[in-house]
Each structure stands twice: as C-alpha cells, then as structure tokens.
Design a protein around this motif. Sequence first.
Motif, PDB file in Angstrom:
ATOM      1  N   ALA A 166       0.858  -1.177   0.000  1.00 27.30           N
ATOM      2  CA  ALA A 166       0.000   0.000   0.000  1.00 27.30           C
ATOM      3  C   ALA A 166       0.896   1.231   0.000  1.00 27.30           C
ATOM      4  CB  ALA A 166      -0.922  -0.007   1.217  1.00 27.30           C
ATOM      5  N   PHE A 167       0.363   2.341  -0.509  1.00 28.53           N
ATOM      6  CA  PHE A 167       1.125   3.587  -0.560  1.00 28.53           C
ATOM      7  C   PHE A 167       0.255   4.725  -0.026  1.00 28.53           C
ATOM      8  CE2 PHE A 167       2.731   0.775  -3.827  1.00 28.53           C
ATOM      9  CZ  PHE A 167       4.105   0.828  -3.612  1.00 28.53           C
ATOM     10  N   ASP A 168       0.907   5.640   0.694  1.00 31.84           N
ATOM     11  CA  ASP A 168       0.152   6.784   1.210  1.00 31.84           C
ATOM     12  C   ASP A 168       1.115   7.947   1.477  1.00 31.84           C
ATOM     13  OD1 ASP A 168      -2.950   6.829   2.445  1.00 31.84           O
ATOM     14  OD2 ASP A 168      -1.644   8.450   3.149  1.00 31.84           O
ATOM     15  N   VAL A 169       0.524   9.108   1.712  1.00 35.09           N
ATOM     16  CA  VAL A 169       1.329  10.297   2.019  1.00 35.09           C
ATOM     17  C   VAL A 169       1.337  10.582   3.521  1.00 35.09           C
ATOM     18  CG1 VAL A 169       0.947  11.434  -0.206  1.00 35.09           C
ATOM     19  CG2 VAL A 169      -0.673  11.813   1.661  1.00 35.09           C
ATOM     20  N   ASN A 170       0.493   9.896   4.264  1.00 31.78           N
ATOM     21  CA  ASN A 170       0.300  10.183   5.680  1.00 31.78           C
ATOM     22  C   ASN A 170       1.420   9.574   6.538  1.00 31.78           C
ATOM     23  OD1 ASN A 170      -0.557  10.417   8.312  1.00 31.78           O
ATOM     24  ND2 ASN A 170      -2.573   9.480   7.973  1.00 31.78           N
ATOM     25  N   ASP A 171       2.189  10.465   7.183  1.00 27.93           N
ATOM     26  CA  ASP A 171       3.337  10.010   7.979  1.00 27.93           C
ATOM     27  C   ASP A 171       2.932   9.112   9.150  1.00 27.93           C
ATOM     28  OD1 ASP A 171       5.264  11.176   6.444  1.00 27.93           O
ATOM     29  OD2 ASP A 171       5.242  13.075   7.542  1.00 27.93           O
ATOM     30  N   ASP A 172       1.691   9.227   9.585  1.00 27.39           N
ATOM     31  CA  ASP A 172       1.237   8.401  10.711  1.00 27.39           C
ATOM     32  C   ASP A 172       1.194   6.914  10.355  1.00 27.39           C
ATOM     33  OD1 ASP A 172       0.941  10.688  12.140  1.00 27.39           O
ATOM     34  OD2 ASP A 172      -1.240  10.806  11.895  1.00 27.39           O
ATOM     35  N   ILE A 173       0.988   6.611   9.098  1.00 28.83           N
ATOM     36  CA  ILE A 173       0.884   5.188   8.732  1.00 28.83           C
ATOM     37  C   ILE A 173       2.007   4.702   7.822  1.00 28.83           C
ATOM     38  CG2 ILE A 173      -1.606   4.929   9.120  1.00 28.83           C
ATOM     39  CD1 ILE A 173      -1.951   5.226   6.084  1.00 28.83           C
ATOM     40  N   VAL A 174       2.658   5.624   7.121  1.00 29.48           N
ATOM     41  CA  VAL A 174       3.761   5.214   6.246  1.00 29.48           C
ATOM     42  C   VAL A 174       4.864   4.558   7.076  1.00 29.48           C
ATOM     43  CG1 VAL A 174       5.715   6.156   4.933  1.00 29.48           C
ATOM     44  CG2 VAL A 174       3.366   6.793   4.329  1.00 29.48           C
ATOM     45  N   GLY A 175       5.360   3.430   6.590  1.00 33.07           N
ATOM     46  CA  GLY A 175       6.397   2.700   7.325  1.00 33.07           C
ATOM     47  C   GLY A 175       5.820   1.693   8.301  1.00 33.07           C
ATOM     48  N   ARG A 176       4.505   1.689   8.431  1.00 34.06           N
ATOM     49  CA  ARG A 176       3.854   0.717   9.319  1.00 34.06           C
ATOM     50  C   ARG A 176       3.223  -0.411   8.509  1.00 34.06           C
ATOM     51  NH1 ARG A 176      -0.452   3.503  12.811  1.00 34.06           N
ATOM     52  NH2 ARG A 176      -0.969   1.299  13.034  1.00 34.06           N
ATOM     53  N   ILE A 177       2.845  -1.451   9.223  1.00 38.03           N
ATOM     54  CA  ILE A 177       2.126  -2.555   8.593  1.00 38.03           C
ATOM     55  C   ILE A 177       0.673  -2.477   9.032  1.00 38.03           C
ATOM     56  CG2 ILE A 177       1.899  -5.068   8.485  1.00 38.03           C
ATOM     57  CD1 ILE A 177       4.960  -5.208   8.755  1.00 38.03           C
ATOM     58  N   VAL A 178      -0.222  -2.315   8.077  1.00 36.98           N
ATOM     59  CA  VAL A 178      -1.647  -2.156   8.379  1.00 36.98           C
ATOM     60  C   VAL A 178      -2.391  -3.389   7.857  1.00 36.98           C
ATOM     61  CG1 VAL A 178      -3.711  -0.780   7.933  1.00 36.98           C
ATOM     62  CG2 VAL A 178      -1.514   0.366   8.280  1.00 36.98           C
ATOM     63  N   ASP A 179      -3.035  -4.094   8.775  1.00 32.50           N
ATOM     64  CA  ASP A 179      -3.742  -5.328   8.408  1.00 32.50           C
ATOM     65  C   ASP A 179      -2.855  -6.283   7.604  1.00 32.50           C
ATOM     66  OD1 ASP A 179      -6.422  -4.938   9.537  1.00 32.50           O
ATOM     67  OD2 ASP A 179      -6.403  -3.182   8.247  1.00 32.50           O
ATOM     68  N   GLY A 180      -1.611  -6.356   8.027  1.00 30.08           N
ATOM     69  CA  GLY A 180      -0.686  -7.297   7.410  1.00 30.08           C
ATOM     70  C   GLY A 180      -0.009  -6.780   6.147  1.00 30.08           C
ATOM     71  N   ILE A 181      -0.361  -5.572   5.740  1.00 27.39           N
ATOM     72  CA  ILE A 181       0.156  -5.044   4.473  1.00 27.39           C
ATOM     73  C   ILE A 181       1.049  -3.827   4.731  1.00 27.39           C
ATOM     74  CG2 ILE A 181      -0.518  -4.034   2.249  1.00 27.39           C
ATOM     75  CD1 ILE A 181      -3.272  -5.671   2.916  1.00 27.39           C
ATOM     76  N   PRO A 182       2.291  -3.851   4.225  1.00 33.10           N
ATOM     77  CA  PRO A 182       3.188  -2.721   4.443  1.00 33.10           C
ATOM     78  C   PRO A 182       2.718  -1.472   3.700  1.00 33.10           C
ATOM     79  CG  PRO A 182       4.159  -4.278   2.900  1.00 33.10           C
ATOM     80  CD  PRO A 182       2.914  -4.917   3.417  1.00 33.10           C
ATOM     81  N   VAL A 183       2.775  -0.321   4.393  1.00 33.41           N
ATOM     82  CA  VAL A 183       2.401   0.953   3.775  1.00 33.41           C
ATOM     83  C   VAL A 183       3.678   1.744   3.490  1.00 33.41           C
ATOM     84  CG1 VAL A 183       1.056   3.078   3.978  1.00 33.41           C
ATOM     85  CG2 VAL A 183       0.211   0.967   5.043  1.00 33.41           C
ATOM     86  N   TYR A 184       3.965   1.947   2.215  1.00 31.93           N
ATOM     87  CA  TYR A 184       5.190   2.629   1.795  1.00 31.93           C
ATOM     88  C   TYR A 184       4.901   4.098   1.469  1.00 31.93           C
ATOM     89  CZ  TYR A 184       6.813  -2.176   0.982  1.00 31.93           C
ATOM     90  OH  TYR A 184       7.149  -3.491   1.127  1.00 31.93           O
ATOM     91  N   PRO A 185       5.934   4.941   1.556  1.00 35.06           N
ATOM     92  CA  PRO A 185       5.762   6.318   1.070  1.00 35.06           C
ATOM     93  C   PRO A 185       5.656   6.309  -0.455  1.00 35.06           C
ATOM     94  CG  PRO A 185       8.070   5.923   1.622  1.00 35.06           C
ATOM     95  CD  PRO A 185       7.307   4.698   2.042  1.00 35.06           C
ATOM     96  N   MET A 186       5.060   7.356  -1.005  1.00 36.53           N
ATOM     97  CA  MET A 186       4.880   7.450  -2.462  1.00 36.53           C
ATOM     98  C   MET A 186       6.230   7.366  -3.181  1.00 36.53           C
ATOM     99  SD  MET A 186       1.580   7.741  -2.591  1.00 36.53           S
ATOM    100  CE  MET A 186       0.868   8.525  -4.044  1.00 36.53           C
ATOM    101  N   SER A 187       7.257   7.847  -2.518  1.00 35.94           N
ATOM    102  CA  SER A 187       8.584   7.867  -3.159  1.00 35.94           C
ATOM    103  C   SER A 187       9.150   6.457  -3.375  1.00 35.94           C
ATOM    104  CB  SER A 187       9.555   8.703  -2.328  1.00 35.94           C
ATOM    105  OG  SER A 187       9.571   8.219  -0.986  1.00 35.94           O
TER     106      SER A 187
END
Lengths: 218, 218
Positions: free
Chosen positions: A114-135
Amino acid sequence: MKDNQIPKATAKRLPLYYRYLRILNNAGKKKVSSTELSEAVQVDSATIRRDFSYFGELGKRGYGYDVQDLMQFFAKTLNDDQMTNVALVGVGNLGSALLKYKFHQSNSIRVSAAFDVNDDIVGRIVDGIPVYPMSDMKEQIEIQQIDIAILTVPAQKSQDVVNTLVDAGIKGILNFTPARITAPEGVLIQNVDLTNELQTLIYFLHSNEPSFDETTED
Amino acid sequence: MKDNQIPKATAKRLPLYYRYLRILNNAGKKKVSSTELSEAVQVDSATIRRDFSYFGELGKRGYGYDVQDLMQFFAKTLNDDQMTNVALVGVGNLGSALLKYKFHQSNSIRVSAAFDVNDDIVGRIVDGIPVYPMSDMKEQIEIQQIDIAILTVPAQKSQDVVNTLVDAGIKGILNFTPARITAPEGVLIQNVDLTNELQTLIYFLHSNEPSFDETTED
C-alpha cells in the motif's frame, strides 16, 4: 482460445462461474448441469451457453459439465492459477476497508503493497500489508512485479498518482475515485463509482424497469 | 420520455453526464459542445448522441447544449431534484467506510439510517448517522421513507437480511456481498462485487484487449 473476441459482459461473468465451480468442487460434486449453473449464478442458460461458446467445447450437450475440468479451465483463463500481487494507493477510509477486504473468490489475488502520504501510517504494517511512502512506489512495484493498482486517493490527486503509477509500470488500474482519469494506450482503467451505482439504482427504481441485474447485461 | 426503453449501459452513463454538467454550471459555463462533453466524460460523441436521443431533443445540432437546461433535465431524470434517503445494513469495515463516503456527485442522496447487530455500536451515532438494531429496521424504513438499502453484511447473512429488507418495504438493494441474493419481482438488486472487478481487470490485462472502459460498454 479466442480471447480477443470475448465481449466485456461475458468477461465480467467469468468470475461468477468460476466462484460457483470452486464451491461445487469443494463440496465434492463431479458434474453440474447448465440448469443448476444457471440457477446458482442467476444468469439464464442461453447466456451461459453463449458465454461458454467463446471458449470452444466446454461440455457435451445434455450431459452437463465436468466440475473440475471447467473449474481448472476458468482458473487458467482468469489467471487464478498464479499469484497476482496488487498495489493499493491511498489508505484513507475506503482504502483501509479494502486492505481488510477478503478477496473471497480468489486465493491468488493479494494486496502486497500500500502507498500513502500520511506520515502516521507510512512505514507501518496495516492489516498485514506494508504501507510505503509514495517515493518508494516505483521501486516496490518493480521488485514485487505488480501490474495492477487499486486507486483510493482523493479525486483531485488521482491523475497525478495515475501518472506516477503508469511511470512505475502499472498496466491496470481499478479506479474508486470519482475522477475520470486518463492513461496511455495499453493501460486499462476500470472505474468503480459508488455514487454512480446508487444513482443508477435510483434511476431504475423510478423508471419501473421490469427487471435488472448486473450480470445479465450484454 | 421513453424511460422503459433505455438500455442499462445508457442509464449508467447518465450520472457521468450529470456530474460534468454540474461542474460546468458551477463554473458559470452556458454552452457545451458535444466534443467537449465527449472529452470530459471519455465517452465517444456517437454514443453520447445515441444516449441523448432516448430522451428526445436535448440540443440543436452544431449549436451545442445549454448547460443549465441539460443539467436540470438530468437532475430530474436521476431524481436528484428530491432527497433520497438510503439505509446501510452492516457497519463492518466496508460499511463504516461507506458511511464516511462522500456521495460526491449528489446533494440529494443521504444515508439516513444504518443497521447492525453489534451492541458496541447499536444506539450510537457513527459519522453522523444513527445505527439502529436490526429489530428497528421495519419501523425506521417506514418512518424515513427509505426505498434503497446498501448491503454490507457477511455473505452468509445476506439472504436473511434481504428477506427482512424486502419485508420492510425496500425496493432497491446495492449488494456489496459476494452472495448472489434473490428478491421478489419488483425489487431491484445491483451487485457491486469488488473481487469480480479485480478478476475482470486481470483477465483483460492478460488477454490483451485493445481498449477497455466501463462506460463505453453497450
């Protein structure tokens, strides 16, 4: 297989057939008649026969279909015999719900990034899926060999994100935003517009259409 | 107006046309050419002309369309000139996301009641929307004059809930569950199956369809 001549309405019914065949196969059933199939998927027999005819001989008339053969055929046709990694961009309300969504009919589709711009979730694993920064998008899409992205970003960001996705090599986009996005030839866009769905339902309700079902449309 | 003869594919494009006309009207634009309309909604001009022809004379050839007239026409056609209350049943992951979902194109569609079995949220107001117990369904649907329900319950509960909804007077159901639900004649069911959407996209990606767009299908 005459892939290129298959109407879109037929293609949209293939997952339905496939799902029901998997249920039958799991239940140990060997044969299914076209009448049973028709009742279960709520598509009339003539339409089923026409759909199947695009793929050549799938069964014998009056004999029914071999459940396992047909299931395996559709698994192959739908590429469900190989893992498909999918990206999701935009982990807001709808995006979060889709991360939790069970892709019930399929063992082979998996949101792997998953990808997002939100620093609160970027770098975390949400529901088993890694959330990466857009970069990291281009790198991860390449490493994970992802062809398909689910788009759940705000409408006004959608075209920019689509451009980035296309640049990263994405070939198919499931667009949940209300925006009418554009992409170069060779990139498929499938729009799922929830307001449209509701408005169409309201329209049909008021126009007294005699019957109405998504999957019997041609 | 020849409501009963309108193809479903045309009906599905009406919300698109309507949304774009609202944007133009808000921007103070008076006229729109069929070429402009075609580019904005990504539907070819011939299809637009055919769609419009179902509704009689909507504009003069070579002159373009009057934005406000056309917008008001579609508002009426789509019943967007009157408030439509909608119920949502099943406040899980997807249901919660839909409660937060902005029905962006419409000022007139509003989820006015949600229903769930979970004691933690029943009796509370979630994102501005009251969550009632299932036992209040019939009463609330009657009081709030609700015709349409969004179904986001677990698949195995879906048919029971549909029966209750129909009993309560619901006339249209937007079904987000993977179940193939049935309802008596006169009750419309519109299926939104997210796994189907993904599988169809994967299918087209692998079958090298030359082009693909939901709204240009017929």
